[in-house]
Design a protein around this motif. Sequence first.
Motif, PDB file in Angstrom:
ATOM      1  N   SER A   1       0.813  -1.215   0.000  1.00  0.00           N
ATOM      2  CA  SER A   1       0.000   0.000   0.000  1.00  0.00           C
ATOM      3  C   SER A   1       0.846   1.263   0.000  1.00  0.00           C
ATOM      4  N   VAL A   2       2.070   1.183   0.499  1.00  0.00           N
ATOM      5  CA  VAL A   2       2.951   2.345   0.530  1.00  0.00           C
ATOM      6  C   VAL A   2       3.250   2.848  -0.874  1.00  0.00           C
ATOM      7  N   VAL A   3       3.228   1.968  -1.861  1.00  0.00           N
ATOM      8  CA  VAL A   3       3.480   2.386  -3.244  1.00  0.00           C
ATOM      9  C   VAL A   3       2.352   3.275  -3.744  1.00  0.00           C
ATOM     10  N   VAL A   4       1.125   2.927  -3.393  1.00  0.00           N
ATOM     11  CA  VAL A   4      -0.019   3.743  -3.797  1.00  0.00           C
ATOM     12  C   VAL A   4       0.099   5.143  -3.205  1.00  0.00           C
ATOM     13  N   LYS A   5       0.443   5.216  -1.943  1.00  0.00           N
ATOM     14  CA  LYS A   5       0.585   6.519  -1.281  1.00  0.00           C
ATOM     15  C   LYS A   5       1.652   7.362  -1.953  1.00  0.00           C
ATOM     16  N   ALA A   6       2.752   6.723  -2.341  1.00  0.00           N
ATOM     17  CA  ALA A   6       3.845   7.448  -2.982  1.00  0.00           C
ATOM     18  C   ALA A   6       3.466   7.926  -4.381  1.00  0.00           C
ATOM     19  N   ALA A   7       2.565   7.202  -5.044  1.00  0.00           N
ATOM     20  CA  ALA A   7       2.222   7.499  -6.438  1.00  0.00           C
ATOM     21  C   ALA A   7       1.097   8.522  -6.586  1.00  0.00           C
ATOM     22  N   LEU A   8       0.424   8.873  -5.503  1.00  0.00           N
ATOM     23  CA  LEU A   8      -0.690   9.815  -5.583  1.00  0.00           C
ATOM     24  C   LEU A   8      -0.198  11.239  -5.767  1.00  0.00           C
ATOM     25  N   PRO A   9      -0.939  12.066  -6.515  1.00  0.00           N
ATOM     26  CA  PRO A   9      -2.076  11.685  -7.361  1.00  0.00           C
ATOM     27  C   PRO A   9      -1.594  11.062  -8.669  1.00  0.00           C
ATOM     28  N   PHE A  10      -2.431  10.213  -9.268  1.00  0.00           N
ATOM     29  CA  PHE A  10      -2.069   9.635 -10.557  1.00  0.00           C
ATOM     30  C   PHE A  10      -2.082  10.736 -11.623  1.00  0.00           C
ATOM     31  N   PRO A  11      -1.063  10.822 -12.440  1.00  0.00           N
ATOM     32  CA  PRO A  11      -1.050  11.864 -13.477  1.00  0.00           C
ATOM     33  C   PRO A  11      -2.112  11.619 -14.535  1.00  0.00           C
ATOM     34  N   GLU A  12      -2.650  12.695 -15.068  1.00  0.00           N
ATOM     35  CA  GLU A  12      -3.672  12.598 -16.114  1.00  0.00           C
ATOM     36  C   GLU A  12      -3.052  12.096 -17.416  1.00  0.00           C
ATOM     37  N   ASP A  13      -3.806  11.302 -18.131  1.00  0.00           N
ATOM     38  CA  ASP A  13      -3.456  10.908 -19.501  1.00  0.00           C
ATOM     39  C   ASP A  13      -2.206  10.040 -19.609  1.00  0.00           C
ATOM     40  N   PHE A  14      -1.835   9.375 -18.525  1.00  0.00           N
ATOM     41  CA  PHE A  14      -0.734   8.414 -18.571  1.00  0.00           C
ATOM     42  C   PHE A  14      -1.207   7.114 -17.928  1.00  0.00           C
ATOM     43  N   HIS A  15      -0.566   6.010 -18.286  1.00  0.00           N
ATOM     44  CA  HIS A  15      -1.007   4.711 -17.800  1.00  0.00           C
ATOM     45  C   HIS A  15      -0.677   4.552 -16.308  1.00  0.00           C
ATOM     46  N   TYR A  16      -1.709   4.269 -15.514  1.00  0.00           N
ATOM     47  CA  TYR A  16      -1.518   4.177 -14.071  1.00  0.00           C
ATOM     48  C   TYR A  16      -0.589   3.033 -13.690  1.00  0.00           C
ATOM     49  N   ASP A  17      -0.609   1.910 -14.453  1.00  0.00           N
ATOM     50  CA  ASP A  17       0.225   0.766 -14.079  1.00  0.00           C
ATOM     51  C   ASP A  17       1.710   1.062 -14.294  1.00  0.00           C
ATOM     52  N   GLN A  18       2.027   1.768 -15.361  1.00  0.00           N
ATOM     53  CA  GLN A  18       3.418   2.175 -15.594  1.00  0.00           C
ATOM     54  C   GLN A  18       3.883   3.139 -14.506  1.00  0.00           C
ATOM     55  N   TRP A  19       3.004   4.029 -14.077  1.00  0.00           N
ATOM     56  CA  TRP A  19       3.319   4.983 -13.009  1.00  0.00           C
ATOM     57  C   TRP A  19       3.550   4.256 -11.684  1.00  0.00           C
ATOM     58  N   LEU A  20       2.747   3.245 -11.399  1.00  0.00           N
ATOM     59  CA  LEU A  20       2.937   2.465 -10.176  1.00  0.00           C
ATOM     60  C   LEU A  20       4.250   1.694 -10.214  1.00  0.00           C
ATOM     61  N   ALA A  21       4.572   1.093 -11.358  1.00  0.00           N
ATOM     62  CA  ALA A  21       5.828   0.358 -11.485  1.00  0.00           C
ATOM     63  C   ALA A  21       7.015   1.297 -11.295  1.00  0.00           C
ATOM     64  N   TYR A  22       6.929   2.473 -11.888  1.00  0.00           N
ATOM     65  CA  TYR A  22       8.003   3.461 -11.750  1.00  0.00           C
ATOM     66  C   TYR A  22       8.192   3.858 -10.291  1.00  0.00           C
ATOM     67  N   ASN A  23       7.100   4.158  -9.603  1.00  0.00           N
ATOM     68  CA  ASN A  23       7.190   4.567  -8.201  1.00  0.00           C
ATOM     69  C   ASN A  23       7.673   3.427  -7.306  1.00  0.00           C
ATOM     70  N   ALA A  24       7.294   2.203  -7.630  1.00  0.00           N
ATOM     71  CA  ALA A  24       7.748   1.054  -6.833  1.00  0.00           C
ATOM     72  C   ALA A  24       9.263   0.912  -6.904  1.00  0.00           C
ATOM     73  N   THR A  25       9.854   1.159  -8.083  1.00  0.00           N
ATOM     74  CA  THR A  25      11.310   1.055  -8.202  1.00  0.00           C
ATOM     75  C   THR A  25      12.013   2.208  -7.488  1.00  0.00           C
ATOM     76  N   LEU A  26      11.340   3.333  -7.338  1.00  0.00           N
ATOM     77  CA  LEU A  26      11.914   4.432  -6.554  1.00  0.00           C
ATOM     78  C   LEU A  26      11.979   4.077  -5.066  1.00  0.00           C
ATOM     79  N   LEU A  27      11.017   3.273  -4.603  1.00  0.00           N
ATOM     80  CA  LEU A  27      10.942   2.902  -3.192  1.00  0.00           C
ATOM     81  C   LEU A  27      11.797   1.683  -2.858  1.00  0.00           C
ATOM     82  N   GLY A  28      12.047   0.835  -3.847  1.00  0.00           N
ATOM     83  CA  GLY A  28      12.776  -0.406  -3.593  1.00  0.00           C
ATOM     84  C   GLY A  28      12.846  -1.231  -4.857  1.00  0.00           C
ATOM     85  N   SER A  29      12.582  -2.512  -4.742  1.00  0.00           N
ATOM     86  CA  SER A  29      12.698  -3.401  -5.896  1.00  0.00           C
ATOM     87  C   SER A  29      11.337  -3.966  -6.289  1.00  0.00           C
ATOM     88  N   ILE A  30      11.276  -4.440  -7.536  1.00  0.00           N
ATOM     89  CA  ILE A  30      10.111  -5.170  -8.009  1.00  0.00           C
ATOM     90  C   ILE A  30      10.575  -6.542  -8.509  1.00  0.00           C
TER      91      ILE A  30
END
Length: 314
Positions: free
Chosen positions: A168-197
């Motif tokens: 759930s910490v990844v969701v908190k870090a990724a908010l707000p989701f940017p407009e007009d971009f894929h949310y899953d790519q944004w979540l993957a990007y933020n997850a790698t900023l926090l640690g590993s996938i």
Amino acid sequence: MKSTQLHKPLISIAMCTYNGREFLEEQLDSIVSQTLAEWEIIIVDDCSSDETRTILNAYAERDVRFKVYSNDQNLGYNKNFEKALQLCQGTFIAICDQDDIWRKDKLEVQFNAIGDNQLIYHDSEFINQSGAPLDYRMSDKFNFYRGSDPEVFLYFNCVSGHSIMLKSVVVKAALPFPEDFHYDQWLAYNATLLGSIDFVNQPLVRYRQHQNNKTDVLALRSVSKSADRKIVELRKESEWLLLCSEKATGKSKYLITKLYNLSLLRNKSFASVAYGMVIWANKDTLLRLLKKSTISKFFFTLRKIWGSQAKKLI
């Protein structure tokens, strides 16, 4: 009679629906049949005009783990998932589409595999509208990635929303989701900023392909793009790089900021060889997901060079 009340769900499942009557029950049945039973499912319906909400309410009547919400106005795909993910109470969150079919042990396999990673995803088997296999997997299209390099997700994405389990910490870090971009790519990007996938090298979902898919992975609806549309996409690419650079740190921030600045020069001029040179110099990371030959990656890099004058080249 409803099932036993849950006090603290182990895993939340986030699902968004919109006019999903045709495939919805098959997907919901595959969730109910999961070998791991400690879950809640948060479903946010985005103003469906068919029988979707009737179906959802019937499941909620039978099973207390179902929590159904209805929007007052249509939010669209990205923002609806943002809402659903924020309503989830679990430490772990699995994302779910309305038209797929889950393997019975999907949640259990991912939960056992996530470990210290921030996000784990898996392979998927493509099926057609009728549910017949297409003999093609997501891993046939992309090189899957495990690690913590956010630059991998600048130009491509191998982490499909329906395959994600994250903390759930990844969701908190990724908010707000940017407009007009894929949310899953944004979540993957933020997850790698926090640690590993990491990923599970098994198809845990039968991923249905049809004309109404929000993400056209197999290019079922592909049409030729106008020059004006291509120019808009160049500008969006720069916007995406700016979003990513603002979140990054250290060496990643330096590289992504450099790419952003060079992309702006590319957009204003005939071309930017420098932009292409930086991409090519970092191809082992930036083009890692591209399941193509070296020469194909080279031509991809060349296409990135052309700027706002690309209109004249057509």
